[in-house]
Design a protein around this motif. Structure first.
Motif, PDB file in Angstrom:
ATOM      1  N   SER A 226       0.823  -1.205   0.000  1.00 18.98           N
ATOM      2  CA  SER A 226       0.000   0.000   0.000  1.00 18.98           C
ATOM      3  C   SER A 226       0.860   1.259   0.000  1.00 18.98           C
ATOM      4  O   SER A 226       0.535   2.242  -0.678  1.00 18.98           O
ATOM      5  N   ALA A 227       1.970   1.228   0.751  1.00 19.27           N
ATOM      6  CA  ALA A 227       2.877   2.372   0.772  1.00 19.27           C
ATOM      7  C   ALA A 227       3.483   2.609  -0.609  1.00 19.27           C
ATOM      8  O   ALA A 227       3.561   3.749  -1.085  1.00 19.27           O
ATOM      9  N   ALA A 228       3.892   1.522  -1.266  1.00 20.38           N
ATOM     10  CA  ALA A 228       4.436   1.644  -2.619  1.00 20.38           C
ATOM     11  C   ALA A 228       3.380   2.172  -3.580  1.00 20.38           C
ATOM     12  O   ALA A 228       3.658   3.033  -4.428  1.00 20.38           O
ATOM     13  N   GLY A 229       2.147   1.675  -3.429  1.00 19.03           N
ATOM     14  CA  GLY A 229       1.067   2.147  -4.278  1.00 19.03           C
ATOM     15  C   GLY A 229       0.760   3.612  -4.064  1.00 19.03           C
ATOM     16  O   GLY A 229       0.475   4.355  -5.012  1.00 19.03           O
ATOM     17  N   LEU A 230       0.856   4.056  -2.807  1.00 20.81           N
ATOM     18  CA  LEU A 230       0.590   5.456  -2.490  1.00 20.81           C
ATOM     19  C   LEU A 230       1.645   6.366  -3.116  1.00 20.81           C
ATOM     20  O   LEU A 230       1.329   7.460  -3.612  1.00 20.81           O
ATOM     21  N   ILE A 231       2.894   5.922  -3.105  1.00 17.37           N
ATOM     22  CA  ILE A 231       3.957   6.699  -3.753  1.00 17.37           C
ATOM     23  C   ILE A 231       3.694   6.812  -5.254  1.00 17.37           C
ATOM     24  O   ILE A 231       3.851   7.888  -5.858  1.00 17.37           O
ATOM     25  N   ILE A 232       3.275   5.712  -5.865  1.00 22.79           N
ATOM     26  CA  ILE A 232       2.972   5.719  -7.304  1.00 22.79           C
ATOM     27  C   ILE A 232       1.806   6.655  -7.596  1.00 22.79           C
ATOM     28  O   ILE A 232       1.840   7.440  -8.553  1.00 22.79           O
ATOM     29  N   ILE A 233       0.779   6.596  -6.764  1.00 24.14           N
ATOM     30  CA  ILE A 233      -0.385   7.462  -6.961  1.00 24.14           C
ATOM     31  C   ILE A 233       0.017   8.928  -6.845  1.00 24.14           C
ATOM     32  O   ILE A 233      -0.400   9.772  -7.656  1.00 24.14           O
ATOM     33  N   TYR A 234       0.852   9.250  -5.855  1.00 23.32           N
ATOM     34  CA  TYR A 234       1.280  10.649  -5.703  1.00 23.32           C
ATOM     35  C   TYR A 234       2.090  11.095  -6.922  1.00 23.32           C
ATOM     36  O   TYR A 234       1.941  12.227  -7.386  1.00 23.32           O
ATOM     37  N   ALA A 235       2.931  10.203  -7.436  1.00 26.18           N
ATOM     38  CA  ALA A 235       3.707  10.538  -8.640  1.00 26.18           C
ATOM     39  C   ALA A 235       2.771  10.802  -9.823  1.00 26.18           C
ATOM     40  O   ALA A 235       3.009  11.706 -10.634  1.00 26.18           O
ATOM     41  N   LEU A 236       1.691  10.027  -9.926  1.00 26.64           N
ATOM     42  CA  LEU A 236       0.715  10.238 -10.990  1.00 26.64           C
ATOM     43  C   LEU A 236      -0.027  11.558 -10.803  1.00 26.64           C
ATOM     44  O   LEU A 236      -0.341  12.252 -11.777  1.00 26.64           O
ATOM     45  N   VAL A 237      -0.320  11.910  -9.544  1.00 23.65           N
ATOM     46  CA  VAL A 237      -0.951  13.200  -9.254  1.00 23.65           C
ATOM     47  C   VAL A 237      -0.023  14.332  -9.681  1.00 23.65           C
ATOM     48  O   VAL A 237      -0.452  15.311 -10.308  1.00 23.65           O
ATOM     49  N   TRP A 238       1.262  14.202  -9.349  1.00 25.65           N
ATOM     50  CA  TRP A 238       2.258  15.208  -9.759  1.00 25.65           C
ATOM     51  C   TRP A 238       2.323  15.321 -11.274  1.00 25.65           C
ATOM     52  O   TRP A 238       2.336  16.428 -11.833  1.00 25.65           O
ATOM     53  N   ALA A 239       2.344  14.187 -11.967  1.00 28.31           N
ATOM     54  CA  ALA A 239       2.412  14.188 -13.431  1.00 28.31           C
ATOM     55  C   ALA A 239       1.152  14.811 -14.025  1.00 28.31           C
ATOM     56  O   ALA A 239       1.220  15.551 -15.027  1.00 28.31           O
ATOM     57  N   THR A 240      -0.004  14.536 -13.412  1.00 32.07           N
ATOM     58  CA  THR A 240      -1.260  15.120 -13.884  1.00 32.07           C
ATOM     59  C   THR A 240      -1.241  16.637 -13.733  1.00 32.07           C
ATOM     60  O   THR A 240      -1.668  17.374 -14.630  1.00 32.07           O
ATOM     61  N   ALA A 241      -0.736  17.105 -12.591  1.00 30.74           N
ATOM     62  CA  ALA A 241      -0.638  18.549 -12.370  1.00 30.74           C
ATOM     63  C   ALA A 241       0.329  19.187 -13.360  1.00 30.74           C
ATOM     64  O   ALA A 241       0.106  20.301 -13.846  1.00 30.74           O
ATOM     65  N   LEU A 242       1.404  18.484 -13.676  1.00 37.02           N
ATOM     66  CA  LEU A 242       2.371  18.991 -14.648  1.00 37.02           C
ATOM     67  C   LEU A 242       1.727  19.126 -16.028  1.00 37.02           C
ATOM     68  O   LEU A 242       1.875  20.150 -16.696  1.00 37.02           O
ATOM     69  N   CYS A 243       0.985  18.103 -16.439  1.00 43.32           N
ATOM     70  CA  CYS A 243       0.283  18.149 -17.734  1.00 43.32           C
ATOM     71  C   CYS A 243      -0.780  19.253 -17.724  1.00 43.32           C
ATOM     72  O   CYS A 243      -0.973  19.951 -18.731  1.00 43.32           O
ATOM     73  N   ARG A 244      -1.472  19.397 -16.611  1.00 42.90           N
ATOM     74  CA  ARG A 244      -2.482  20.455 -16.472  1.00 42.90           C
ATOM     75  C   ARG A 244      -1.863  21.828 -16.699  1.00 42.90           C
ATOM     76  O   ARG A 244      -2.403  22.654 -17.436  1.00 42.90           O
ATOM     77  N   GLU A 245      -0.711  22.056 -16.094  1.00 42.73           N
ATOM     78  CA  GLU A 245      -0.051  23.351 -16.232  1.00 42.73           C
ATOM     79  C   GLU A 245       0.413  23.595 -17.661  1.00 42.73           C
ATOM     80  O   GLU A 245       0.206  24.678 -18.217  1.00 42.73           O
ATOM     81  N   LYS A 246       1.051  22.618 -18.256  1.00 43.53           N
ATOM     82  CA  LYS A 246       1.562  22.779 -19.618  1.00 43.53           C
ATOM     83  C   LYS A 246       0.423  23.010 -20.601  1.00 43.53           C
ATOM     84  O   LYS A 246       0.518  23.858 -21.493  1.00 43.53           O
ATOM     85  N   LEU A 247      -0.666  22.256 -20.448  1.00 39.05           N
ATOM     86  CA  LEU A 247      -1.788  22.388 -21.355  1.00 39.05           C
ATOM     87  C   LEU A 247      -2.496  23.731 -21.182  1.00 39.05           C
ATOM     88  O   LEU A 247      -2.833  24.400 -22.176  1.00 39.05           O
ATOM     89  N   SER A 248      -2.724  24.125 -19.936  1.00 41.80           N
ATOM     90  CA  SER A 248      -3.432  25.384 -19.705  1.00 41.80           C
ATOM     91  C   SER A 248      -2.588  26.589 -20.118  1.00 41.80           C
ATOM     92  O   SER A 248      -3.118  27.571 -20.645  1.00 41.80           O
ATOM     93  N   LEU A 249      -1.279  26.523 -19.902  1.00 41.13           N
ATOM     94  CA  LEU A 249      -0.394  27.611 -20.328  1.00 41.13           C
ATOM     95  C   LEU A 249      -0.333  27.716 -21.845  1.00 41.13           C
ATOM     96  O   LEU A 249      -0.241  28.805 -22.404  1.00 41.13           O
ATOM     97  N   ALA A 250      -0.394  26.583 -22.513  1.00 47.76           N
ATOM     98  CA  ALA A 250      -0.296  26.578 -23.972  1.00 47.76           C
ATOM     99  C   ALA A 250      -1.594  26.970 -24.664  1.00 47.76           C
ATOM    100  O   ALA A 250      -1.570  27.492 -25.783  1.00 47.76           O
ATOM    101  N   THR A 251      -2.728  26.728 -24.006  1.00 45.99           N
ATOM    102  CA  THR A 251      -4.007  26.941 -24.677  1.00 45.99           C
ATOM    103  C   THR A 251      -4.844  28.073 -24.097  1.00 45.99           C
ATOM    104  O   THR A 251      -5.416  28.871 -24.847  1.00 45.99           O
ATOM    105  N   VAL A 252      -4.916  28.165 -22.787  1.00 50.62           N
ATOM    106  CA  VAL A 252      -5.816  29.130 -22.150  1.00 50.62           C
ATOM    107  C   VAL A 252      -5.089  30.339 -21.611  1.00 50.62           C
ATOM    108  O   VAL A 252      -5.491  31.475 -21.859  1.00 50.62           O
ATOM    109  N   ARG A 253      -4.000  30.101 -20.909  1.00 56.97           N
ATOM    110  CA  ARG A 253      -3.312  31.202 -20.246  1.00 56.97           C
ATOM    111  C   ARG A 253      -2.197  31.808 -21.081  1.00 56.97           C
ATOM    112  O   ARG A 253      -1.385  32.570 -20.572  1.00 56.97           O
TER     113      ARG A 253
END
Length: 271
Positions: A226-253
């Motif tokens: 579960s601890a390993a899974g939680l680390i993976i999930i947090y990494a995916l959350v970080w990657a999602t936020a990174l994609c969110r920023e790049k996409l919004s900066l390129a298209t909206v902001r």
């Protein structure tokens, strides 16, 4: 905004007291304006849904055992996240805020809870539907109880993901220890609860059967996985936020349409 820079790390980067843009905590990634209203409206809706599910859970599952379940810890965290986010939007909407070296206490509180709540909510959803959900048992169960389970093990994650995608809240890989710490804290709590002779609402000597400390080796494996899974999930959350920023900066902001045309210097030919 996801923090990615080449400067040397400091102790402040490990905590939630400093960030270069206060506006990242009250603006949406999908708006061009500087108005806090869009994110205020989103957070008002999310807070209402989260609080409604929390009240529903408390009323339907009123029991001295309510607080021993990780599901309810996650529900409390998601509700606290939405309410603290709503507080930021409210304060920004009705007061004057300025960028400072140290974030206001309520912003730091929200950032800390946000780091924990999103990953924990997703983890609870994954664990429940993979390890705990029994479709055969649910066929004969109370429909109201079933939909409450859907709300606490599914809608909770939807609320967390909407907050993640709609906001500009920064996500730092260095903060992975925060949700991981809460996860390990719960594992330790379940062990102490077992040693103290605690039972679940049905009188079993465990909170969750998969985390039965009477079988210490298996419980240890579950905690480690579960601890390993939680680390993976947090990494995916970080990657999602990174994609969110790049996409919004390129298209909206994008601000390219507001830049003035600058003619080259007549001598150096440099713009």
């Amino acid at each position: 905004m996801v923090k990615c820079s080449r400067k040397s790390l400091s102790l402040a980067d490990l905590w939630v007291t400093s960030h270069d843009k206060l506006s990242d905590f009250y603006l949406s990634s999908w708006q061009r304006s500087e108005s806090p209203v869009p994110m205020f409206a989103v957070r008002l809706l999310l807070a209402a849904v989260a609080a409604g599910i929390l009240i529903w859970s408390l009323v339907s599952g009123s029991s001295p055992h309510w607080l021993i379940y990780l599901t309810n810890w996650g529900l409390l965290l998601v509700t606290m996240m939405t309410l603290s986010g709503l507080l930021i939007s409210f304060m920004t909407l009705f007061t004057t805020v300025e960028d400072e070296d140290v974030l206001p206490w309520y912003v730091s509180m929200y950032w800390f809870i946000n780091n924990i709540a999103i990953s924990i909510a997703i983890m609870i959803t994954v664990l429940y539907w993979i390890l705990l959900f029994d479709p055969e048992q649910r066929q004969d169960d109370n429909p109201v109880s079933f939909w409450l389970d859907v709300a606490t093990h599914g809608v909770n994650s939807c609320i967390a993901v909407v907050e993640l995608l709609a906001s500009r809240t920064p996500v730092r890989l260095l903060h992975v220890y925060q949700p991981l710490g809460i996860g390990l804290w719960y594992a330790a709590f379940s062990g102490i609860y077992y040693i103290a002779g605690g039972t679940d609402s049905n009188g079993n000597l465990f909170i969750y059967e998969v985390l039965d400390w009477q079988q210490g080796s298996r419980a240890g494996i579950v905690v480690a996985a579960s601890a390993a899974g939680l680390i993976i999930i947090y990494a995916l959350v970080w990657a999602t936020a990174l994609c969110r920023e790049k996409l919004s900066l390129a298209t909206v902001r994008t601000t390219s349409h507001t830049l003035h045309i600058v003619t080259p210097d007549s001598h150096t030919r440099i713009v």
